[in-house]
Design a protein around this motif. Structure first.
Motif, PDB file in Angstrom:
ATOM      1  N   GLU A  37       0.806  -1.223   0.000  1.00  0.00           N
ATOM      2  CA  GLU A  37       0.000   0.000   0.000  1.00  0.00           C
ATOM      3  C   GLU A  37       0.842   1.278   0.000  1.00  0.00           C
ATOM      4  OE1 GLU A  37      -2.580  -0.295   3.349  1.00  0.00           O
ATOM      5  OE2 GLU A  37      -3.780  -1.905   2.506  1.00  0.00           O
ATOM      6  N   ILE A  38       2.024   1.214  -0.567  1.00  0.00           N
ATOM      7  CA  ILE A  38       2.815   2.414  -0.802  1.00  0.00           C
ATOM      8  C   ILE A  38       2.580   2.795  -2.252  1.00  0.00           C
ATOM      9  CG2 ILE A  38       5.144   3.385  -0.899  1.00  0.00           C
ATOM     10  CD1 ILE A  38       5.901   1.533   1.388  1.00  0.00           C
ATOM     11  N   GLN A  39       1.917   3.905  -2.451  1.00  0.00           N
ATOM     12  CA  GLN A  39       1.335   4.205  -3.753  1.00  0.00           C
ATOM     13  C   GLN A  39       2.385   4.394  -4.841  1.00  0.00           C
ATOM     14  OE1 GLN A  39      -1.915   3.920  -4.219  1.00  0.00           O
ATOM     15  NE2 GLN A  39      -2.056   3.385  -2.050  1.00  0.00           N
ATOM     16  N   ARG A  40       3.379   5.204  -4.586  1.00  0.00           N
ATOM     17  CA  ARG A  40       4.396   5.470  -5.596  1.00  0.00           C
ATOM     18  C   ARG A  40       5.655   4.678  -5.286  1.00  0.00           C
ATOM     19  NH1 ARG A  40       5.195  11.619  -7.038  1.00  0.00           N
ATOM     20  NH2 ARG A  40       6.132  10.565  -8.822  1.00  0.00           N
ATOM     21  N   SER A  41       6.288   4.165  -6.334  1.00  0.00           N
ATOM     22  CA  SER A  41       7.501   3.376  -6.161  1.00  0.00           C
ATOM     23  C   SER A  41       8.557   4.182  -5.418  1.00  0.00           C
ATOM     24  CB  SER A  41       8.035   2.954  -7.532  1.00  0.00           C
ATOM     25  OG  SER A  41       9.279   2.295  -7.405  1.00  0.00           O
ATOM     26  N   PRO A  42       9.046   3.689  -4.270  1.00  0.00           N
ATOM     27  CA  PRO A  42      10.033   4.463  -3.497  1.00  0.00           C
ATOM     28  C   PRO A  42      11.413   4.420  -4.142  1.00  0.00           C
ATOM     29  CG  PRO A  42       9.661   2.341  -2.453  1.00  0.00           C
ATOM     30  CD  PRO A  42       8.702   2.419  -3.610  1.00  0.00           C
ATOM     31  N   ILE A  43      12.193   5.458  -3.888  1.00  0.00           N
ATOM     32  CA  ILE A  43      13.578   5.458  -4.353  1.00  0.00           C
ATOM     33  C   ILE A  43      14.399   4.481  -3.524  1.00  0.00           C
ATOM     34  CG2 ILE A  43      15.642   6.884  -4.619  1.00  0.00           C
ATOM     35  CD1 ILE A  43      13.782   9.277  -4.996  1.00  0.00           C
ATOM     36  N   TRP A  44      14.194   4.528  -2.218  1.00  0.00           N
ATOM     37  CA  TRP A  44      14.886   3.628  -1.292  1.00  0.00           C
ATOM     38  C   TRP A  44      13.869   3.123  -0.288  1.00  0.00           C
ATOM     39  CZ3 TRP A  44      15.172   4.651   4.028  1.00  0.00           C
ATOM     40  CH2 TRP A  44      15.943   3.760   4.779  1.00  0.00           C
ATOM     41  N   LEU A  45      14.013   1.873   0.098  1.00  0.00           N
ATOM     42  CA  LEU A  45      13.145   1.304   1.132  1.00  0.00           C
ATOM     43  C   LEU A  45      13.984   0.444   2.052  1.00  0.00           C
ATOM     44  CD1 LEU A  45       9.569  -0.032   0.913  1.00  0.00           C
ATOM     45  CD2 LEU A  45      11.306  -1.540   1.884  1.00  0.00           C
ATOM     46  N   GLY A  46      13.828   0.659   3.345  1.00  0.00           N
ATOM     47  CA  GLY A  46      14.531  -0.130   4.339  1.00  0.00           C
ATOM     48  C   GLY A  46      13.556  -0.727   5.341  1.00  0.00           C
ATOM     49  N   TYR A  47      14.004  -1.772   6.004  1.00  0.00           N
ATOM     50  CA  TYR A  47      13.178  -2.453   7.011  1.00  0.00           C
ATOM     51  C   TYR A  47      13.914  -2.422   8.341  1.00  0.00           C
ATOM     52  CZ  TYR A  47      11.112  -6.250   9.703  1.00  0.00           C
ATOM     53  OH  TYR A  47      10.534  -6.997  10.703  1.00  0.00           O
ATOM     54  N   SER A  48      13.163  -2.212   9.421  1.00  0.00           N
ATOM     55  CA  SER A  48      13.772  -2.185  10.744  1.00  0.00           C
ATOM     56  C   SER A  48      12.782  -2.696  11.776  1.00  0.00           C
ATOM     57  CB  SER A  48      14.208  -0.756  11.104  1.00  0.00           C
ATOM     58  OG  SER A  48      14.785  -0.714  12.396  1.00  0.00           O
TER      59      SER A  48
END
Length: 412
Positions: free
Chosen positions: A363-374
């Motif tokens: 449900e993140i509408q626009r493709s992110p430049i960077w994505l991280g998980y924590s």
């Protein structure tokens, strides 16, 4: 007893709270409250800005954020125009797989790459001038590090950010490889730069293949993976490609030594060499792992190989599993449960469970430049002595060198 004596009030000194109690109370407060309390008195401001206070506050927040079942996604949203700043967003993933936004702020840069996030600090790398910056969005403080050696025009560089909990210190590892240079009769080394936050200094190391324990290699390096290092088992890890074999370069953050972990031979066998392949190191359910995507040999299906080192450092413990997953365009890493965070051409950004094969839209509408998980998103006071940035000053960062000097926020 006289009337005046009975009505006498206690002196303030008799009601004074001990300093150690004040210290303990303050270190448990939110960041915004602590920043306001710097103006209470000179002694409070002096206490709050000490390294021991900031470290104690950070450790309290780390303990609170280490609760189980925490899932946070951090990402940079795409700007509507190249000259506008990206948005740094943080969302928590709920048990029903919906997302709740926790924070959103302007990035201090327009086009810099995010190296990583650790204990409330973002680390950025600027491709144009090779500078590295640390950014604390909670207190709007920035630190631009002293420039280090710039690679040749065809050179490669990769970074890693880590917090060393043994000595309560941040470190940044930077690896520079100048590529193959004609005329050299010996393999060129990798150059490592290790930045330590507590001393605000760099240490430089040349890494030769024959010096890496566990490599057994003497071949020339031809490529390094420019994705950020991953942290697992007390070390930072990155892929290195040689003429003979690929391996994993490991940097122990405690003793600052390097060694090599060998990958299984022919670990990409089963994927067609005629189609694009991409591979990435990840932490998979707490273990060091390599995830590779490509097309099968019959060129009919897209496959994902997940190589997991079940016992850290033991070559024979590498195990492989294969799952079918179609039209993968980008891979961002794994969650603590082993879900793959991927972007596909048909469904967009999803989490894919290789065990159940379930796929959930993020449900993140626009493709992110960077994505991280924590699992431990938190606020901190780190960089409290850095440059204070207002929203107006953000627009200057892409063209103006920011001084590391900043006046105290405390006023008499």
């Amino acid at each position: 007893m006289s009337q005046s004596h009975r009505m006498r009030k206690p002196t303030l000194s008799s009601e004074r709270v001990p300093d150690e109690v004040v210290f303990d109370i303050l270190t448990h407060l939110p960041v915004k409250s602590i920043i306001r309390f710097r103006c209470v008195s000179k002694s409070w401001n002096s206490t709050i800005t000490t390294p021991i206070f900031m470290t104690t506050h950070l450790n309290h927040n780390r303990a609170k954020s280490s609760l189980p079942n925490n899932d946070y996604l951090l990402y940079t949203s795409r700007a509507m125009h190249p000259s506008t700043h990206q948005q740094l967003c943080v969302v928590v993933r709920n048990s029903d797989h919906t997302l709740t936004e926790l924070s959103r702020c302007r990035s201090p840069f327009c086009g810099s790459n995010v190296i990583g996030f650790c204990n409330g600090i973002y680390c950025f790398f600027e491709n144009n001038n090779y500078t590295i910056s640390l950014w604390n969005p909670s207190i709007k403080k920035l630190k631009i590090l002293t420039p280090v050696r710039i690679p040749r025009y065809d050179g490669m560089v990769t970074h890693g950010l880590v917090y060393n909990s043994l000595n309560n210190d941040f470190k940044i590892l930077r690896i520079v490889f100048d590529g193959e240079v004609s005329g050299y009769k010996v393999p060129l080394p990798l150059e490592a730069g290790v930045y330590t936050w507590s001393t605000d200094s760099w240490r430089y190391i040349d890494i030769y293949m024959e010096s890496l324990s566990g490599s057994g290699l003497n071949a020339s390096i031809v490529d390094i993976q420019e994705k950020p290092f991953i942290f697992v088992n007390g070390a930072l890890h990155s892929m290195i490609h040689t003429r003979g074999h690929n391996f994993i370069l490991c940097f122990d953050v405690n003793d600052e030594t390097f060694q090599a972990i060998m990958l299984p031979e022919n670990y990409l066998d089963g994927l067609s060499p005629d189609f694009d392949q991409f591979e990435q190191l990840v932490v998979f359910k707490g273990s060091l792992a390599l995830v590779a995507f490509g097309r099968d040999l019959y060129e009919e299906h897209d496959l994902c190989f997940i190589w997991v080192m079940m016992e850290y450092g033991v070559f024979d413990s590498w195990t492989k599993r294969t799952v079918a997953v179609d039209l993968v365009e980008r891979f961002f890493g794994c969650t603590r449960r082993g879900e793959l965070l991927i972007e596909t051409l048909d469904t967009g950004l999803v989490s894919f469970d290789p065990d159940s094969l379930d796929q959930k839209n993020l449900e993140i509408q626009r493709s992110p430049i960077w994505l991280g998980y924590s699992t431990d998103f938190m606020e901190s006071l780190v960089l409290l002595d850095g440059v204070n940035l207002s929203s107006e000053s953000l627009v200057l960062l892409d063209g103006v060198n920011v001084s590391s000097d900043v006046s105290s926020e405390y006023e008499d």
